[in-house]
Design an enzyme around this catalytic site. Structure first.
Site, PDB file in Angstrom:
ATOM      1  N   GLU A 276     -57.361 -16.323  42.323  1.00  0.00           N
ATOM      2  CA  GLU A 276     -57.975 -16.997  43.462  1.00  0.00           C
ATOM      3  C   GLU A 276     -58.988 -16.125  44.191  1.00  0.00           C
ATOM      4  O   GLU A 276     -60.024 -16.621  44.666  1.00  0.00           O
ATOM      5  CB  GLU A 276     -56.899 -17.487  44.429  1.00  0.00           C
TER       6      GLU A 276
ATOM      7  N   ARG B 279     -54.105 -15.864  48.424  1.00  0.00           N
ATOM      8  CA  ARG B 279     -54.471 -14.694  47.629  1.00  0.00           C
ATOM      9  C   ARG B 279     -55.966 -14.388  47.727  1.00  0.00           C
ATOM     10  O   ARG B 279     -56.402 -13.320  47.295  1.00  0.00           O
ATOM     11  CB  ARG B 279     -54.067 -14.913  46.166  1.00  0.00           C
TER      12      ARG B 279
ATOM     13  N   LYS C 260     -44.896 -22.964  23.976  1.00  0.00           N
ATOM     14  CA  LYS C 260     -44.587 -23.714  25.192  1.00  0.00           C
ATOM     15  C   LYS C 260     -44.146 -25.129  24.815  1.00  0.00           C
ATOM     16  O   LYS C 260     -44.823 -25.816  24.059  1.00  0.00           O
ATOM     17  CB  LYS C 260     -45.813 -23.751  26.104  1.00  0.00           C
TER      18      LYS C 260
END
Length: 616
Positions: free
Chosen positions: A364, A392, A280
């Site tokens: 979540e 969610r 990343k």
């Protein structure tokens, strides 16, 4: 320059091999140059450069379906599919979205603004292809934490068992699964990523016909091989146990291997996982060293990596500091986040109280259920979560929290319009769905001072589940603390009553000033609590009003204005005229919040105009 001559993926396919690495360097320069001006998701895109180029060397995304997960990995894809000239407008009002949008290009297969759904969507597309007797490839590019969401495993479980030709590209940048370790792993991964291995495997499978698993000898050899591999290389077995052919891990910055592996995955004509290891922030030292900082970043100086901050505090930081202060006072207070410690202001809490800080990753629903368990056993859990991500966890809010009236506190961040992330991230539903859950108290601070007070109320004074909802960014001109009662009057007036909540009080007060100059005396009332709404609370302020206008940055169906009017009407105290000023049923795009408020007609000018139209 190579990149400036890339207008379609066909141009990528036409490049000579020696042009690909310079193209990747140019793409990284392009990303840094443009994202430094507009802000956006930088580190994840820098890490996906070679992978995206390889995809476009092997596949035709105008026909083949590439489903991103999470969608903010798509910048390189957009640059290679005819949208380079639009990058100056990235995440701006009327400009290029920061997520895949089919309305922008035929190369964007599916809207992807959240996480963990790509395998499920891709399986649906693959099954549609089979049912329609068509010929195209389907790819799910999942990574950057999306594999931590439970829906991803539901999709993998079903897709692996389906037998449908489908390629899952796992972009493992250290935020998806734990890395494999050891010399054997390294050696085997090199062998498995070489073309000769694939050709041999293809030839060997071909010896046993179109259905090799029906041959007893092949099944025996396959069983022996699988047993050895599980002993030597356990990292691959999760996917293979689900029914996938596993290829990898592959160096995600080695273009030759990526191209060979993707071509082989396409030829296998079965469910395949290609495990790609990427870095990343690759190629930009500041992002490589601080990938979290450059995950979603505002405009910055590309020479120094320093973010050009607008200055001032924001609601998230105030929330985090206040929660840490409460935790210092009461050892029962603990914090939960879903891979958003920095975004929700909880990083200082995590440092100060590591034993009481829980990051559940992009899960979540699990976060809500875990909070319920903590509350049931006597803790005071606070789940800080973006409004759009909380969606969610809706099922768990009802079944695991509300049914037992557990004292779970939600810090609902990014409530209302959020700006540049656009329609997938605006927090315009929580005011509706939280208010409909029995037993929930929903508090709406309009200033930092009110947020501090309401969070303490939520923790120490209110029973049952409580949500404190607040916006992204800083406070407006209203900086008072009038949180002592459910309803407060901020301005007196006899001609019109204007009711609102949260930071939209700033627009309501400004609208009242505009109306005053037009000779309309406007009363401004502020709701500190939008649930529960009760007649006894509302009647002293709203019964029998001549003209009631209710302004909200939420959708219209089930909004506070509708519920308030219904409660008053049930008792014969409905206003003579009702004006609902909200987002209606329209998803708003990306753009600065003031621009979006103006478009929706919920800024001061829009509110004043709606009131005047109602009076004529």
């Amino acid at each position: 320059m190579i990149l400036e001559n890339i207008h379609t993926p066909a141009d990528v396919k036409a490049l000579d091999r020696e042009q690909l690495e310079p193209l990747c360097r140019e793409l990284r320069q392009f990303l840094v140059e443009h994202v430094s001006k507009t802000g956006g998701h930088l580190a994840s895109n820098l890490g996906a450069v070679e992978l995206t180029v390889a995809i476009h060397r092997v596949f035709d995304t105008s026909k083949d379906r590439l489903v991103f997960d999470v969608g903010h990995q798509c910048y390189v894809h957009k640059a290679l599919t005819g949208r380079q000239a639009l990058f100056d407008t990235l995440r701006q009002f009327g400009g290029l979205s920061g997520f895949p949008k089919p309305r922008e290009s035929e190369h964007d297969a599916f809207i992807a603004g959240h996480a963990s759904n790509s395998v499920s969507v891709a399986l649906g597309m693959a099954r549609a292809r089979t049912l329609q007797h068509l010929d195209y490839s389907v790819l799910a590019l999942i990574g950057d934490g999306a594999l931590t969401g439970g829906l991803a495993y539901e999709g993998l479980n079903n897709a692996g068992a389906s037998g449908e030709p489908l390629i899952v590209l796992l972009n493992d940048n250290g935020m998806s699964i734990n890395p494999n370790v050891g010399a054997v792993d390294s050696h085997l991964s090199q062998i498995r990523s070489k073309p000769a291995y694939y050709h041999f495997k293809k030839w060997y499978r071909g010896l046993f016909g179109q259905h090799p698993m029906e041959n007893p000898l092949y099944r025996f050899n396959h069983k022996v091989k699988t047993s050895l591999k599980k002993a030597l290389w356990p990292g691959s077995t999760l996917f293979e146990d689900m029914g996938f052919t596993y290829l990898g891990p592959i160096d995600g910055h080695d273009l030759d291997r990526l191209v060979h592996v993707l071509a082989w995955a396409r030829e296998l004509q079965c469910p395949v996982v290609v495990h790609v290891k990427t870095v990343k922030g690759r190629g930009y030292s500041f992002a490589e060293q601080n990938p979290d900082k450059f995950h979603g970043v505002g405009p910055f100086d590309p020479e120094t990596g320093l973010v050009k901050k607008s200055g001032g505090d924001d609601f998230s930081a105030v929330f985090g500091r206040t929660l840490a202060a409460c935790a210092a006072e009461d050892g029962r207070v603990c914090a939960i986040t879903a891979a958003m410690a920095d975004g929700t202001g909880l990083a200082p809490f995590a440092k100060e109280f590591p034993d009481r800080f829980f990051d559940v990753a992009i899960a979540e629903g699990h976060g809500v259920a875990m909070a319920a368990g903590l509350a049931k056993q006597g803790m005071l859990p606070v789940f800080a979560v973006y409004s759009s991500f909380l969606q969610r966890g809706y099922d768990m809010l009802i079944h695991d929290v509300a049914l037992q009236r557990l004292h779970v506190v939600l810090g609902v961040d990014r409530a209302g319009l959020v700006g540049a992330d656009g329609e997938t991230h605006h927090g315009c539903f929580d005011a509706l769905f939280l208010s409909e859950i029995p037993g929930f108290t929903v508090l709406c601070p309009a200033s930092f001072a009110e947020l501090r007070r309401m969070l303490r109320q939520a923790l120490f004074e209110i029973d049952g589940p409580v949500a404190v909802r607040y916006p992204r960014g800083g406070e407006g001109d209203y900086r008072e603390d009038r949180s002592g009662a459910p309803v407060v009057r901020l301005r007196e007036g006899e001609d019109v009553t204007l009711l609102t909540y949260g930071v939209l009080v700033n627009q309501a007060l400004a609208a009242a000033d505009l109306l005053e100059r037009q000779g309309v005396r406007t009363e401004v009332l502020k709701l500190n609590q939008i649930s529960p709404l009760e007649y006894e609370t509302l009647a002293p302020w709203l019964a029998g009003k001549k003209l009631l206008a209710v302004a909200e940055d939420a959708f219209g169906a089930g909004c506070v204005g509708q519920r308030t009017a219904a409660i008053l009407a049930q008792h014969g105290q409905a206003p003579e005229k009702l004006v609902l000023i909200n987002l209606g049923k329209t998803f708003l795009p990306e753009g600065a919040v003031p621009q979006l408020e103006h478009q929706a007609g919920i800024d001061a000018a829009g509110i004043a105009r709606a009131v005047q139209e109602a009076r004529t």
